[in-house]
Design a protein around this motif. Structure first.
Motif, PDB file in Angstrom:
ATOM      1  N   SER A 198       0.846  -1.188   0.000  1.00 28.13           N
ATOM      2  CA  SER A 198       0.000   0.000   0.000  1.00 28.13           C
ATOM      3  C   SER A 198       0.880   1.235   0.000  1.00 28.13           C
ATOM      4  O   SER A 198       2.048   1.196   0.361  1.00 28.13           O
ATOM      5  CB  SER A 198      -0.929   0.016   1.215  1.00 28.13           C
ATOM      6  OG  SER A 198      -0.178   0.090   2.413  1.00 28.13           O
ATOM      7  N   ALA A 230       0.575   5.471   1.078  1.00 25.69           N
ATOM      8  CA  ALA A 230      -0.211   6.491   1.762  1.00 25.69           C
ATOM      9  C   ALA A 230       0.401   7.864   1.526  1.00 25.69           C
ATOM     10  O   ALA A 230       1.622   8.004   1.389  1.00 25.69           O
ATOM     11  CB  ALA A 230      -0.270   6.197   3.264  1.00 25.69           C
ATOM     12  N   GLY A 286      -1.236  10.435   5.509  1.00 24.80           N
ATOM     13  CA  GLY A 286      -1.979   9.556   6.397  1.00 24.80           C
ATOM     14  C   GLY A 286      -3.167   8.841   5.776  1.00 24.80           C
ATOM     15  O   GLY A 286      -3.832   8.058   6.438  1.00 24.80           O
ATOM     16  N   ARG A 287      -3.446   9.078   4.490  1.00 23.44           N
ATOM     17  CA  ARG A 287      -4.564   8.385   3.831  1.00 23.44           C
ATOM     18  C   ARG A 287      -4.019   7.432   2.775  1.00 23.44           C
ATOM     19  O   ARG A 287      -3.095   7.778   2.035  1.00 23.44           O
ATOM     20  CB  ARG A 287      -5.555   9.361   3.222  1.00 23.44           C
ATOM     21  CG  ARG A 287      -5.008  10.198   2.117  1.00 23.44           C
ATOM     22  CD  ARG A 287      -6.036  11.208   1.562  1.00 23.44           C
ATOM     23  NE  ARG A 287      -5.358  12.170   0.711  1.00 23.44           N
ATOM     24  CZ  ARG A 287      -5.050  11.964  -0.569  1.00 23.44           C
ATOM     25  NH1 ARG A 287      -5.386  10.838  -1.158  1.00 23.44           N
ATOM     26  NH2 ARG A 287      -4.412  12.879  -1.268  1.00 23.44           N
ATOM     27  N   THR A 288      -4.571   6.247   2.713  1.00 23.51           N
ATOM     28  CA  THR A 288      -4.159   5.261   1.720  1.00 23.51           C
ATOM     29  C   THR A 288      -4.690   5.692   0.364  1.00 23.51           C
ATOM     30  O   THR A 288      -5.889   5.906   0.199  1.00 23.51           O
ATOM     31  CB  THR A 288      -4.687   3.863   2.085  1.00 23.51           C
ATOM     32  OG1 THR A 288      -4.150   3.496   3.362  1.00 23.51           O
ATOM     33  CG2 THR A 288      -4.283   2.832   1.038  1.00 23.51           C
ATOM     34  N   MET A 323       5.393  10.073  -0.048  1.00 21.37           N
ATOM     35  CA  MET A 323       4.594   8.857   0.127  1.00 21.37           C
ATOM     36  C   MET A 323       5.251   7.915   1.128  1.00 21.37           C
ATOM     37  O   MET A 323       6.466   7.872   1.243  1.00 21.37           O
ATOM     38  CB  MET A 323       4.447   8.139  -1.221  1.00 21.37           C
ATOM     39  CG  MET A 323       3.694   8.928  -2.267  1.00 21.37           C
ATOM     40  SD  MET A 323       3.617   8.095  -3.872  1.00 21.37           S
ATOM     41  CE  MET A 323       5.194   8.573  -4.588  1.00 21.37           C
ATOM     42  N   GLN A 324       4.409   7.169   1.806  1.00 20.49           N
ATOM     43  CA  GLN A 324       4.872   6.101   2.670  1.00 20.49           C
ATOM     44  C   GLN A 324       4.388   4.794   2.043  1.00 20.49           C
ATOM     45  O   GLN A 324       3.181   4.591   1.873  1.00 20.49           O
ATOM     46  CB  GLN A 324       4.318   6.237   4.085  1.00 20.49           C
ATOM     47  CG  GLN A 324       4.907   7.414   4.868  1.00 20.49           C
ATOM     48  CD  GLN A 324       4.434   8.759   4.351  1.00 20.49           C
ATOM     49  OE1 GLN A 324       3.241   8.985   4.205  1.00 20.49           O
ATOM     50  NE2 GLN A 324       5.368   9.650   4.056  1.00 20.49           N
TER      51      GLN A 324
END
Length: 145
Positions: free
Chosen positions: A12, A14, A17-19, A129-130
């Protein structure tokens, strides 16, 4: 173009904080666009992404591609893959495509991927991005066009 691809059981990405993109079993592809790359490079890379045999068959050999395992494809732009790392201890980015060109080619790759395969997700070009993943194997390859 370069793609660092990883066979994953889940991945995934994010932003704030939102995917913004996620897949289960499939392929995570970190994409680097270099100077001189064009739409034909992106098209060749997509062909490799969809047809590269990196998934196990009944005997456990890497003989199956993404389509054969009905996997997801997560595309994430990563300009650091175009870094010059041959000299010194700090990467240079003179071989990376300018941001506007990188965005255009990444968007082309993403559009073509959506046309070719139903399970495509992505990050956001240029965003912080994470990326989270569970590398299955681990299996990782560097593809270049």
């Amino acid at each position: 173009m370069r793609a660092l691809i990883q066979r994953v059981s889940h991945a995934s990405v994010a932003v704030d904080g939102r995917t913004v993109g996620a897949i289960d079993h499939g392929l995570l592809a970190l994409i680097g666009v270099q100077k001189g790359d064009d739409a034909a490079c992106a098209d060749r890379l997509l062909h490799k992404l969809l047809h590269y045999r990196m998934f196990g068959d009944a005997a456990g050999k890497m003989n199956r591609d993404l389509r054969q395992v009905d996997g997801g494809l997560l595309l994430v732009s990563q300009f650091t893959l175009a870094a010059d790392t041959g000299k010194g201890l700090r990467p240079g980015f003179s071989s990376a495509a300018p941001p506007d060109e990188g965005r255009r080619l990444f968007d082309h790759l993403l559009t073509q991927a959506h046309r070719a395969w139903p399970r495509v997700a992505s990050g956001e070009f240029g965003a912080d991005m994470q990326v989270a993943l569970v590398n299955d194997g681990p299996v990782t390859f560097l593809l270049e066009t």
